[in-house]
Scaffold this motif. Structure first.
Motif, PDB file in Angstrom:
ATOM      1  N   ASP A   1       0.806  -1.227   0.000  1.00  0.00           N
ATOM      2  CA  ASP A   1       0.000   0.000   0.000  1.00  0.00           C
ATOM      3  C   ASP A   1       0.839   1.277   0.000  1.00  0.00           C
ATOM      4  N   SER A   2       2.123   1.172  -0.340  1.00  0.00           N
ATOM      5  CA  SER A   2       2.933   2.377  -0.425  1.00  0.00           C
ATOM      6  C   SER A   2       2.830   2.968  -1.828  1.00  0.00           C
ATOM      7  N   SER A   3       3.359   4.147  -2.000  1.00  0.00           N
ATOM      8  CA  SER A   3       3.327   4.805  -3.295  1.00  0.00           C
ATOM      9  C   SER A   3       4.614   5.611  -3.448  1.00  0.00           C
ATOM     10  N   PRO A   4       5.359   5.451  -4.559  1.00  0.00           N
ATOM     11  CA  PRO A   4       5.068   4.538  -5.673  1.00  0.00           C
ATOM     12  C   PRO A   4       5.505   3.109  -5.355  1.00  0.00           C
ATOM     13  N   MET A   5       5.082   2.182  -6.207  1.00  0.00           N
ATOM     14  CA  MET A   5       5.378   0.777  -5.990  1.00  0.00           C
ATOM     15  C   MET A   5       5.707   0.116  -7.324  1.00  0.00           C
ATOM     16  N   PRO A   6       6.975  -0.201  -7.603  1.00  0.00           N
ATOM     17  CA  PRO A   6       7.297  -0.912  -8.850  1.00  0.00           C
ATOM     18  C   PRO A   6       6.669  -2.296  -8.857  1.00  0.00           C
ATOM     19  N   HIS A   7       6.107  -2.667 -10.009  1.00  0.00           N
ATOM     20  CA  HIS A   7       5.500  -3.989 -10.150  1.00  0.00           C
ATOM     21  C   HIS A   7       6.424  -4.885 -10.960  1.00  0.00           C
ATOM     22  N   ALA A   8       6.493  -6.179 -10.584  1.00  0.00           N
ATOM     23  CA  ALA A   8       7.448  -7.098 -11.211  1.00  0.00           C
ATOM     24  C   ALA A   8       7.243  -7.185 -12.718  1.00  0.00           C
ATOM     25  N   TYR A   9       5.978  -7.127 -13.190  1.00  0.00           N
ATOM     26  CA  TYR A   9       5.791  -7.351 -14.625  1.00  0.00           C
ATOM     27  C   TYR A   9       6.152  -6.124 -15.464  1.00  0.00           C
ATOM     28  N   ASN A  10       6.698  -5.088 -14.842  1.00  0.00           N
ATOM     29  CA  ASN A  10       7.188  -3.960 -15.638  1.00  0.00           C
ATOM     30  C   ASN A  10       8.530  -4.254 -16.297  1.00  0.00           C
ATOM     31  N   TRP A  11       9.134  -5.409 -15.951  1.00  0.00           N
ATOM     32  CA  TRP A  11      10.347  -5.839 -16.633  1.00  0.00           C
ATOM     33  C   TRP A  11       9.973  -6.870 -17.698  1.00  0.00           C
ATOM     34  N   HIS A  12      10.469  -6.651 -18.908  1.00  0.00           N
ATOM     35  CA  HIS A  12      10.315  -7.639 -19.977  1.00  0.00           C
ATOM     36  C   HIS A  12      11.664  -8.302 -20.165  1.00  0.00           C
ATOM     37  N   CYS A  13      11.744  -9.605 -19.910  1.00  0.00           N
ATOM     38  CA  CYS A  13      13.023 -10.303 -19.880  1.00  0.00           C
ATOM     39  C   CYS A  13      13.076 -11.399 -20.933  1.00  0.00           C
ATOM     40  N   GLU A  14      14.244 -11.550 -21.542  1.00  0.00           N
ATOM     41  CA  GLU A  14      14.476 -12.608 -22.512  1.00  0.00           C
ATOM     42  C   GLU A  14      15.929 -13.046 -22.371  1.00  0.00           C
ATOM     43  N   ASP A  15      16.111 -14.333 -22.054  1.00  0.00           N
ATOM     44  CA  ASP A  15      17.464 -14.873 -21.849  1.00  0.00           C
ATOM     45  C   ASP A  15      18.238 -14.038 -20.844  1.00  0.00           C
ATOM     46  N   TYR A  16      17.575 -13.704 -19.744  1.00  0.00           N
ATOM     47  CA  TYR A  16      18.163 -12.975 -18.622  1.00  0.00           C
ATOM     48  C   TYR A  16      18.464 -11.515 -18.935  1.00  0.00           C
ATOM     49  N   GLU A  17      18.164 -11.041 -20.143  1.00  0.00           N
ATOM     50  CA  GLU A  17      18.341  -9.631 -20.468  1.00  0.00           C
ATOM     51  C   GLU A  17      16.994  -8.932 -20.287  1.00  0.00           C
ATOM     52  N   CYS A  18      16.972  -7.920 -19.440  1.00  0.00           N
ATOM     53  CA  CYS A  18      15.703  -7.302 -19.066  1.00  0.00           C
ATOM     54  C   CYS A  18      15.662  -5.835 -19.457  1.00  0.00           C
ATOM     55  N   ARG A  19      14.464  -5.410 -19.826  1.00  0.00           N
ATOM     56  CA  ARG A  19      14.235  -4.014 -20.188  1.00  0.00           C
ATOM     57  C   ARG A  19      12.781  -3.679 -19.854  1.00  0.00           C
ATOM     58  N   ALA A  20      12.419  -2.431 -20.090  1.00  0.00           N
ATOM     59  CA  ALA A  20      11.069  -1.997 -19.742  1.00  0.00           C
ATOM     60  C   ALA A  20      10.033  -2.792 -20.514  1.00  0.00           C
ATOM     61  N   GLY A  21       8.970  -3.206 -19.823  1.00  0.00           N
ATOM     62  CA  GLY A  21       7.879  -3.910 -20.474  1.00  0.00           C
ATOM     63  C   GLY A  21       6.798  -2.957 -20.915  1.00  0.00           C
ATOM     64  N   SER A  22       5.682  -3.524 -21.329  1.00  0.00           N
ATOM     65  CA  SER A  22       4.592  -2.704 -21.853  1.00  0.00           C
ATOM     66  C   SER A  22       3.634  -2.247 -20.758  1.00  0.00           C
ATOM     67  N   GLN A  23       3.776  -2.796 -19.555  1.00  0.00           N
ATOM     68  CA  GLN A  23       2.876  -2.423 -18.480  1.00  0.00           C
ATOM     69  C   GLN A  23       3.318  -1.105 -17.857  1.00  0.00           C
ATOM     70  N   THR A  24       2.388  -0.406 -17.260  1.00  0.00           N
ATOM     71  CA  THR A  24       2.717   0.801 -16.510  1.00  0.00           C
ATOM     72  C   THR A  24       2.730   0.477 -15.035  1.00  0.00           C
ATOM     73  N   SER A  25       3.502   1.230 -14.292  1.00  0.00           N
ATOM     74  CA  SER A  25       3.645   0.965 -12.874  1.00  0.00           C
ATOM     75  C   SER A  25       2.448   1.523 -12.115  1.00  0.00           C
ATOM     76  N   THR A  26       1.762   0.657 -11.373  1.00  0.00           N
ATOM     77  CA  THR A  26       0.711   1.133 -10.477  1.00  0.00           C
ATOM     78  C   THR A  26       1.313   1.365  -9.106  1.00  0.00           C
ATOM     79  N   THR A  27       0.539   1.960  -8.232  1.00  0.00           N
ATOM     80  CA  THR A  27       1.163   2.460  -7.016  1.00  0.00           C
ATOM     81  C   THR A  27       0.688   1.816  -5.725  1.00  0.00           C
TER      82      THR A  27
END
Length: 624
Positions: A353-379
């Motif tokens: 219930d804190s704000s802001p709060m990074p969500h795990a699915y905001n990382w898009h990972c492939e073969d251990y290389e991660c970058r921003a995903g298509s989701q937006t961070s909710t709080t």
């Protein structure tokens, strides 16, 4: 009533306090009976110190001059105890600690109120307790279990109500097992303790230690606090690179001054180009870390239905993600300066219930290389059961070379900028290479093995009929890279076996394309067709210039969207194949030819350099 051998006395009764004990020995310390008349505090049947009862039958204590190291245990049934507020009676289970009806091990739970019960019985902590079925006290004399407030096995009175009136038979304490553990590091006796002497025995029978505010042997400093940044670190060393504590100005500190292990001797992180060849794997575990996610939000992380189970299957779920290169948890480790995650526990972490709060699915990972995903961070829509509790990360590096500023992508035989040695395909002609154009095209003047094109290089170049990588005559390809033939004057005695992937072939009806398995001999698997002279796959090999098929693998070849050729377009008998009755049809991808292994060539009995009969060697190279 008769004194027999080995008896000190015999008074014919079972009274211990009348001058002759029940074991027919004269009362005394070491007889195993606590004699009040002798002012004994304990009697364990021996005269040995440091075993929980001293040789003079006094209870051990810090300050008695004896280093105690022992464990004493006892089990009690429905004991009457006096709880911290002074109420005495048998104990009622009021919903805290162990579940009713269970026998619980509370030795590892420092906050269990059962420890308070054991303390009131003269012991240090509870080992196990069984609730339900114990003896009942009158309601006005029933101590409640939760009246003990316990932390790290040390229990005091709680603020709750003193007694409880609504306990039933099945909520009372049945049995409890208690232990007392004596583990003194030192005991010089009363008056021998010192809180200021170097290497002295500290009050509480504890040896001098880092954090006692005295600079003892082996310590650089000791300021008695747990602040690392005040000039004296928590391990009592003067702050500096190699003390294991990352001080301001240090990028890292792994507790040593060794290069090549991920943190260099000068407390700078290892990187390619620092002139040190690194070969290491480093691991670290983080508790409820705050991280920046790809959207630049910082906070504790919420597991919101991503790869590892979290609130959907219960909290406190431990996941091993080492084999899952797409797990978003790798992004969390990368945000912490590591390469990938090994294990993660979701549930019970900080930040709900804190704000802001990074969500795990905001990382898009492939073969251990991660970058921003298509989701937006909710709080603020994550509960405690969805929060990241702990995560273990690995950081690794394996460099082949590192010449520092001399790393070069242009110098022959140099160490490249990615810290690997010069190699064929790096675009630089190194020792042993005839050329290096840095691409994967074999037909553009420089082959993939960094050799100039030529007959015998194993690559069929323009103008060559074949190239088997050697200049040997009598095998599947002539030294001048022409196909062997009857009449060339060389006896061919070597069969040719080759595996071809998804080949395009001309069918007997004149069409050319990839091959479809349409229910013929082989179906959806890998088949050995060498002994099946009627298999239509032999026709495929013959269309490719071979004699017969040895094995074939169907499923997943290209060509499904085109009009593929059907395998049964070949009519084969005893490995001789001709046109069948089929035609082109549409096939799905799982029906296409993946690979086929063919045997080809011919075995000549003779070859006189012509195709004339009657001269001892026939036109088809058979002895006449």
């Amino acid at each position: 009533g008769v004194i027999d051998s080995n008896e000190d006395c015999e008074d014919g009764n079972r009274i211990n306090s009348d001058g002759c004990s029940n074991n027919c020995r004269a009362p005394g310390c070491g007889d195993g009976i606590v004699q009040g008349a002798l002012n004994e505090e304990c009697d364990d049947g021996n005269n040995i110190d440091a075993d929980g009862c001293q040789a003079d039958c006094s209870n051990p204590r810090c300050g008695d001059g004896i280093n105690d190291d022992y464990v004493l245990g006892e089990e009690f049934s429905s004991p009457r105890v006096t709880e911290p507020s002074g109420i005495r009676g048998r104990v009622c289970h009021d919903g805290s600690g162990c579940t009713l009806g269970e026998s619980c091990d509370v030795s590892a739970l420092g906050s269990a109120p059962a420890h308070g019960i054991c303390e009131s019985l003269g012991y240090d902590l509870a080992v196990s307790v069984t609730w339900g079925g114990g003896l009942v006290e009158p309601a006005s004399q029933t101590p409640r279990a939760q009246n003990w407030e316990c932390e790290d096995f040390d229990c005091v009175g709680a603020a709750g109500p003193i007694i409880i009136n609504n306990c039933s038979d099945d909520t009372f304490l049945d049995t409890i097992a208690c232990e007392t553990r004596g583990g003194e590091e030192c005991d010089p006796g009363d008056g021998g303790f010192s809180a200021t002497d170097v290497d002295g025995c500290r009050p509480g029978c504890r040896a001098a230690y880092c954090g006692d505010n005295v600079v003892d042997t082996g310590e650089d400093c000791d300021d008695g606090n747990d602040v690392n940044e005040d000039g004296c670190s928590n391990n009592c060393r003067t702050p500096g690179c190699g003390d294991g504590i990352r001080q301001p100005g240090e990028q890292c500190d792994d507790g040593n001054n060794i290069d090549g292990d991920g943190c260099q001797a000068d407390c700078v992180r290892s990187v390619c180009g620092d002139g040190i060849t690194d070969d290491y794997v480093r691991s670290a575990e983080f508790l409820s870390p705050r991280v920046f996610n790809p959207a630049a939000r910082q906070g504790n992380v919420c597991g919101d239905g991503a790869t590892c189970p979290n609130s959907g299957s219960g909290s406190n779920t431990t996941c091993d993600v080492t084999g899952d290169g797409s797990a978003p948890e790798h992004g969390i480790c990368q945000a912490l300066g590591y390469d990938r995650a090994t294990t993660v526990i979701w549930g019970g972490g900080d930040g709900d219930d804190s704000s802001p709060m990074p969500h795990a699915y905001n990382w898009h990972c492939e073969d251990y290389e991660c970058r921003a995903g298509s989701q937006t961070s909710t709080t603020d829509n994550c509960s405690a059961s969805e929060m990241l509790h702990t995560i273990r990360c690995d950081r690794f590096a394996v460099e082949e070379c590192d010449f520092g500023t001399d790393n070069s992508d242009e110098e022959a035989d140099g160490c490249r900028s990615n810290c690997v040695f010069a190699y064929c395909g790096d675009g630089v002609t190194d020792s042993g290479e005839e050329c290096d154009d840095g691409d994967t095209d074999n037909l553009n003047g420089c082959s993939n093995n960094c050799l100039l094109p030529g007959c015998g290089d194993g690559i069929v170049q323009d103008g060559e009929e074949c190239d088997d990588g050697n200049n040997v005559d009598g095998d599947s390809c002539r030294p001048d890279c022409t196909e062997p033939a009857c009449g060339d004057g060389v006896i061919q005695a070597t069969d040719r076996i080759e595996t071809l992937n998804s080949p395009q072939v001309p069918a007997p009806n004149g069409e050319t394309g990839h091959i479809c398995d349409d229910g013929g001999t082989c179906q959806g698997d890998t088949c050995n067709v060498e002994n099946n002279g009627g298999a239509p796959e032999h026709g495929i090999c013959q269309a490719l210039g071979f004699d017969l098929a040895l094995s074939v693998s169907w499923e997943g070849g290209p060509g499904a969207s085109s009009d593929p050729i059907k395998a049964y377009d070949w009519s084969c008998t005893d490995y001789v194949c001709g046109a069948g009755s089929g035609g082109a049809i549409f096939c799905s991808e799982d029906e296409m030819l993946t690979s086929i292994t063919c045997r080809g060539g011919f075995v000549e009995e003779c070859d006189d350099g012509n195709n004339i009969n009657g001269d001892g060697c026939s036109f088809d190279c058979l002895t006449e």
